[in-house]
Design a protein around this motif. Structure first.
Motif: not given
Length: 361
Positions: A302-313
């Motif tokens: 899930l690491l890529p999606d954690v980083l994606f969610g942070a960047a999307a925010c």
């Protein structure tokens, strides 16, 4: 919430559909077709009025519902099928637009270090500095109207993740959310404290009261959170979103409070902002290490999606802030022209909002 107005053909079809009770075995094929047409017609799904307005209405059924709309629509298969069409278009556009940090080791300390670095380096628009130093009284009202779309139900989108997590990450999320919901005291819920600020400004504190006035990008900010939270497969994204949200909250809220104090608002009206200065300084540590870091250690995939969610925010909230600053820099309302009252004439036309772009939020 009252039924939001339609922003296009899909919204009009949705309004007609929701005006009637769903048939037990009915299938509103035209709604699915309208959703597909809306995605196909959108040059930018993230800023498309019809797509984001319709998605906001559909998601409202998952929260407090809509006045006059049968609750059975919440899980009606054809409505969910139409919603899925919009979500695919929206998520695809987000993933194409948002740049994520390079992959790192799936360890809690490395994840936290990366998130703190990304949020510290954020060069989004300095909306908070403009509010603190230059915003007119009318601009403060507009700021509250934009924020009301999420903040009058603060924490709810992230709470969808609680049953999808386990162990350290779950405990961390519950700890953060307990504070968000007032630790058992309704009057201290962050949404309730924000409502006091809204009332102090003479605005309507009902959630969704200004849904028709805000642009698509403001709706997209909440829609993104809701989409991340509602889908188990996106649990990494909602965790990353919350981590970034908490890590970029403390200092801006101090400045927001200063802006309202500058216009004579008392401590009760600025309580919401002052509360977040201290609370989010604690939450950012929990969110970075125990929530995001704990999730990645438990589920490294899930690491890529954690980083994606942070960047999307950071990206989408930055677009919302930039929209406000760009409008105010040109002496116009940041609300939708078709709904913003002519009486909202800006009294601060000489304040160059663009001068604050690029500073920390």
């Amino acid at each position: 919430m009252r039924m939001p107005g339609a922003r296009g053909p899909l919204g009009a079809a949705l309004e007609r559909t929701l005006a009637h009770a769903p048939e037990p075995d009915g299938w509103a094929t035209d709604l699915v077709a309208h959703a597909a047409d809306a995605v196909a017609a959108a040059t930018d799904p993230i800023r498309d009025d019809d797509l984001q307005g319709s998605l906001f209405t559909m998601y409202a059924l998952q929260y407090g519902g809509i006045d006059g709309v049968d609750d059975d629509w919440e899980w009606q298969p054809s409505l969910l099928a139409a919603r899925a069409v919009l979500e695919r278009g929206f998520e695809t556009a987000l993933r194409a637009a948002v740049a994520i940090p390079e992959t790192l080791a799936p360890h809690a300390d490395a994840v936290a270090e990366c998130l703190f670095a990304v949020t510290s380096a954020d060069s989004g628009p300095s909306l908070s500095r403009f509010v603190a130093r230059k915003a007119s009284r009318t601009q403060l009202d507009e700021f509250l109207i934009h924020r009301s779309i999420y903040t009058l139900q603060e924490a709810d989108p992230h709470s969808w993740a609680i049953p999808r997590l386990t162990g350290r990450a779950k405990a961390a999320l519950v700890e953060i959310q307990s504070d968000e919901y007032g630790a058992g005291r309704p009057s201290r819920m962050h949404s309730a404290i924000f409502a006091r600020t809204v009332r102090a400004a003479g605005l309507d504190d009902a959630w969704g009261a200004y849904a028709d006035e805000v642009p698509a990008i403001t709706l997209a900010s909440l829609n993104m959170m809701t989409m991340f939270g509602l889908h188990r497969r996106l649990r990494g994204a909602i965790v990353g979103h919350l981590a970034a949200f908490e890590m970029t909250s403390s200092i801006p809220n101090k400045l927001y409070g200063d802006g309202f104090r500058r216009h004579g608002f008392d401590a009760d009206a600025t309580w919401y902002f002052d509360e977040h200065v201290e609370a989010d300084a604690v939450h950012e540590q929990i969110a970075g290490r125990d929530l995001a870091g704990g999730l990645v250690e438990a589920e490294p995939a899930l690491l890529p999606d954690v980083l994606f969610g942070a960047a999307a925010c950071l990206t989408v909230d930055g677009w919302v802030g930039q929209h406000m600053l760009d409008c105010w820099d040109h002496g116009v309302s940041s609300l939708r022209a078709s709904n913003a009252s002519q009486s909202r004439a800006l009294s601060n036309r000489d304040a160059p909002a663009a001068a604050f772009a690029g500073e920390p939020r």
